[in-house]
Design an enzyme around this catalytic site. Structure first.
Site, mmCIF file in Angstrom:
data_model
loop_
_atom_site.group_PDB
_atom_site.id
_atom_site.type_symbol
_atom_site.label_atom_id
_atom_site.label_comp_id
_atom_site.label_asym_id
_atom_site.label_seq_id
_atom_site.Cartn_x
_atom_site.Cartn_y
_atom_site.Cartn_z
ATOM 1 C CE LYS A 100 12.333 -2.594 -5.565
ATOM 2 N NZ LYS A 100 13.166 -3.696 -6.115
ATOM 3 C CB CYS A 113 -0.884 0.041 1.226
ATOM 4 S SG CYS A 113 -1.896 -1.401 1.449
ATOM 5 C CE LYS A 157 15.347 -10.818 -9.452
ATOM 6 N NZ LYS A 157 15.926 -10.580 -8.195
ATOM 7 N NE ARG A 211 5.117 1.652 -1.347
ATOM 8 C CZ ARG A 211 5.871 1.884 -0.277
ATOM 9 N NH1 ARG A 211 6.987 2.536 -0.406
ATOM 10 N NH2 ARG A 211 5.513 1.459 0.906
ATOM 11 C CG HIS A 249 22.320 -36.181 -3.210
ATOM 12 N ND1 HIS A 249 22.806 -37.350 -2.695
ATOM 13 C CD2 HIS A 249 23.403 -35.401 -3.441
ATOM 14 C CE1 HIS A 249 24.129 -37.274 -2.597
ATOM 15 N NE2 HIS A 249 24.510 -36.100 -3.053
ATOM 16 C CD GLU A 301 11.389 -11.126 -8.479
ATOM 17 O OE1 GLU A 301 10.672 -10.629 -7.622
ATOM 18 O OE2 GLU A 301 12.623 -10.961 -8.500
ATOM 19 C CD1 TRP A 350 0.133 -5.839 -3.436
ATOM 20 C CD2 TRP A 350 -0.062 -6.753 -1.399
ATOM 21 N NE1 TRP A 350 0.624 -7.121 -3.499
ATOM 22 C CE2 TRP A 350 0.509 -7.700 -2.272
ATOM 23 C CE3 TRP A 350 -0.291 -7.107 -0.078
ATOM 24 C CZ2 TRP A 350 0.875 -8.979 -1.853
ATOM 25 C CZ3 TRP A 350 0.083 -8.386 0.344
ATOM 26 C CH2 TRP A 350 0.650 -9.308 -0.541
ATOM 27 C CD GLU A 404 18.549 -12.560 -7.002
ATOM 28 O OE1 GLU A 404 17.942 -13.103 -6.077
ATOM 29 O OE2 GLU A 404 18.185 -11.489 -7.515
ATOM 30 C CG ASN A 428 1.305 0.649 4.175
ATOM 31 O OD1 ASN A 428 1.140 -0.558 4.123
ATOM 32 N ND2 ASN A 428 2.431 1.248 3.846
ATOM 33 N N GLY A 429 -0.793 -1.425 6.229
ATOM 34 C CA GLY A 429 -0.423 -2.305 7.345
ATOM 35 C C GLY A 429 -1.538 -3.272 7.668
HETATM 36 O O1 M6R Z 1 13.582 -4.500 0.366
HETATM 37 P P1 M6R Z 1 14.142 -5.838 0.723
HETATM 38 O O2 M6R Z 1 15.494 -6.067 0.183
HETATM 39 O O3 M6R Z 1 14.073 -6.119 2.204
HETATM 40 O O4 M6R Z 1 13.148 -6.859 0.039
HETATM 41 C C1 M6R Z 1 13.257 -8.238 0.249
HETATM 42 C C2 M6R Z 1 12.506 -9.001 -0.802
HETATM 43 O O5 M6R Z 1 11.141 -8.714 -0.724
HETATM 44 C C3 M6R Z 1 12.997 -8.677 -2.216
HETATM 45 O O6 M6R Z 1 14.367 -8.882 -2.336
HETATM 46 C C4 M6R Z 1 12.267 -9.555 -3.243
HETATM 47 O O7 M6R Z 1 12.602 -10.886 -3.084
HETATM 48 C C5 M6R Z 1 12.596 -9.061 -4.652
HETATM 49 N N1 M6R Z 1 11.399 -8.643 -5.310
HETATM 50 C C6 M6R Z 1 13.185 -10.083 -5.528
HETATM 51 O O8 M6R Z 1 13.540 -9.542 -6.754
#
Ligand code: M6R
Length: 614
Positions: free
Chosen positions: A609, A2, A491, A27, A510, A494, A75, A487, A101-102
């Site tokens: 975000k 949010c 990527k 976000r 394994h 997501e 959100w 990672e 927000n929250g």
């Molecule tokens: O802002 P942060 O680094 O704490 O966020 C952590 C994760 O939410 C963030 O890295 C998320 O996994 C990314 N969208 C991945 O690309």
């Protein structure tokens, strides 16, 4: 998650709010709305499911005047994304409008009590409960709005950043925060309000970051007044923020993600600027040097993080253990906070977070502080909650990251942790001088090597076309590059919504090797390092079972080239820095596959975000 924007002053509020909401779109959200108070004291609320552009269409021809207003992007947490659940929420009488927000954890108890007192509810949200609780207190106590907000929040368990306006109170926004970000921009006889300073940087560079448990009375006719939930006054601490608007725009790129990937030669330069002497290779990190006694005496370092930052932390773990010989544990912040972890006063807890607002990481920081550990932050967003809640820290200084997929923050985080390990290892005497110099020189050389790596963009775009229709992917790596494999897989999943799994290459036999067939492509990171030959054997095992291999190899390595179906050659640097180079082709591969699949690259479905709720 949010987003909140507010304005009170002498200009029209709506354009300020809409521009701010657009800036917060990255976000992630599913509905948007505004509440405006006009000169006659009429309180208008407009809201709808969908993007801010839909809200703009919905506002066409409507009475949207007013020099005071609040806006929100939601959100969904409680209740599906629809027009009714969108914010702002009116109180029962229609006199108050609130954005939130929250998550209000005890909303059910509060709601039941309000129902018994004759209140009814239109939405399924916890936020509507809060606005009615404020109204109930306002009416029964006959107090001011600010006082009602303060009393109401004392009954609330959970996380919130809220803003409330009231019919007949045309000069004032009341805002408050607990565990969710909120910043007030100071103008001339006008104030701005936001969950992210970047969204209102067009208007001011002077900000007051609200602290947990504070209520701000933002009145255009008066100086900013902040009180604690206890009722005592809080100091108003104005900070200046230097941020350029061009950093918040795409600068000719089709997506923020591609812009941010391409910025990495510069962002790494910004990250190391003033921290490594180009002449002597000496690394100076003031956050570490000022607290060196803590690091010299640390029995253990625990790194807490989520998502991509957690992957960066896994690389940091390997570098710190190798150079400093201090045991390091890396924990998902969300697990750490709920498992009653053992934390000693001679432990150092390092929190890694791009946004500095991730709710779980922030909670882990608070837990560690309560347990008496020294807490160090590695954040990107200046003045963010985690940056402020930690004892000391190092900013990664890679500039605003707008694309939901973290790219330049990851490489910045790894760079900072490498510099930390050099500074601490040198002070501890656990790091040979030649290794120190080789790595610091390696860091200085990264911008150039990243620039060379980025030249592979077209080659990767072609490769992405071949694999756009794959349903699954495996990513393999070993040693420093095992976290890079995790990672790379994150990527891809997501932003393209293709299932992908990252694994240590030797784990294939394994179990996961059973998945291999012609339909299961494998991205194998096989650069020249300690386990290079073993990774090549792992690749051969996959080939023998009909799997397709995309190998990421060191430039000029023919052996690996012969083993793979497709080869991506990257420059070589010292081993501990290789993830910074090897992650870049994986960012590009994910990017192009997502583009070819027509995905919303910068705002993938269901994601936000800044994950400010648990
Ligand atoms: O802002 P942060 O680094 O704490 O966020 C952590 C994760 O939410 C963030 O890295 C998320 O996994 C990314 N969208 C991945 O690309």
């Amino acid at each position: 998650m949010c987003g909140i924007v507010g304005y009170v002053g002498h200009s029209q509020a709506l354009p300020v709010i809409l521009k701010g909401l657009h800036r917060l779109e990255y976000r992630g959200y599913d509905s948007a709305g505004v509440a405006l108070l006009d000169a006659e004291g009429k309180l208008n609320v407009y809201k709808c499911k969908g993007k801010v552009a839909e809200l703009e269409r919905h506002l066409e021809g409507k009475d949207s005047f007013g020099t005071i207003g609040i806006g929100h992007t939601r959100w969904a947490t409680h209740g599906e994304p629809n027009d009714v659940n969108a914010h702002p929420h009116f109180s029962e009488s229609g006199e108050l409008a609130l954005i939130h927000n929250g998550i209000i954890e005890n909303f059910r108890v509060l709601k039941d009590a309000l129902i018994q007192n004759g209140f009814s509810f239109r939405s399924s949200t916890d936020s509507e409960v809060l606005v009615n609780l404020i109204e109930y207190i306002r009416k029964t106590n006959g107090c001011t709005l600010a006082e009602a907000v303060r009393i109401a929040l004392k009954q609330v368990v959970g996380a919130y950043a809220i803003a409330v306006i009231e019919k007949g109170n045309p000069d004032e926004i009341v805002a408050a925060k607990q565990s969710s970000p909120m910043v007030i921009g100071i103008g001339k006889d006008e104030y701005y309000l936001s969950s992210d300073a970047a969204s209102i940087i067009d208007y001011t560079n002077e900000f007051v970051y609200l602290n947990d448990g504070e209520v701000a009375i933002i009145n255009r006719n008066n100086p900013l007044h902040i009180v604690k939930l206890s009722g005592e006054d809080s100091p108003v601490d104005i900070k200046k923020l230097e941020l350029s608007i061009s950093q918040l725009e795409k600068g000719g790129y089709p997506h923020f993600m591609l812009k941010e990937i391409n910025e990495q030669p510069q962002t790494i330069l910004d990250c190391i600027r003033g921290r490594i002497s180009p002449d002597t290779g000496e690394v100076i990190l003031s956050g570490i040097l000022d607290n060196m006694d803590k690091f010299l005496n640390a029995k253990r370092i625990i790194i807490v993080a989520c998502g991509t930052s957690w992957h960066a932390a896994l690389i940091g773990e390997r570098i710190i253990e190798e150079f400093c010989r201090i045991p390091v544990e890396v924990e998902y912040a969300s697990e750490f906070r709920y498992r009653n972890p053992i934390i000693h006063s001679d432990d150092i807890v390092v929190a890694v977070s791009q946004s500095g607002e991730t709710a779980d990481t922030l909670a882990a920081v608070e837990l560690a502080r309560k347990a008496g550990a020294f807490v160090y932050g590695i954040c990107n967003v200046i003045g963010s909650s985690i940056a402020r809640a930690t004892d000391s820290g190092t900013y990664i200084h890679v500039g605003p990251e707008i694309g939901v997929a973290s790219t330049k923050a990851f490489t910045g985080q790894v760079t900072v942790m490498a510099m930390m390990a050099l500074v601490i290892g040198k002070a501890l005497g656990t790091l040979p001088e030649e290794t120190y110099l080789a790595v610091s020189k390696g860091i200085l050389g990264l911008p150039e090597l990243i620039a060379q790596t980025l030249k592979m963009s077209d080659q990767i775009a072609d490769l992405a076309k071949i694999f756009t229709y794959a349903h699954n992917f495996i990513y393999l790596g070993r040693g420093y590059n095992y976290p890079t494999a995790l990672e790379g897989a994150l990527k891809l999943k997501e932003i393209s919504y293709i299932h992908a799994e990252g694994l240590p290459a030797a784990e294939m036999k394994h179990g996961p090797i059973a998945l291999i067939d012609a339909e299961m492509p494998t991205v194998a990171i096989a650069t020249l390092d300690q386990t290079y030959e073993k990774t090549i054997s792992n690749i051969e095992e996959i080939k023998a079972r009909g799997g397709k291999i995309i190998a990421l190899v060191s430039r000029g390595d023919d052996l690996a080239r012969r083993s793979a179906d497709y080869c991506l050659e990257i420059p070589q640097t010292v081993e501990c820095l290789m993830p910074i180079l090897s992650s870049i082709p994986l960012q590009l591969l994910a990017y192009y596959i997502a583009v070819y699949k027509g995905r919303n690259v910068d705002q993938p479905r269901n994601l936000a975000k800044s994950v400010t709720v648990e």
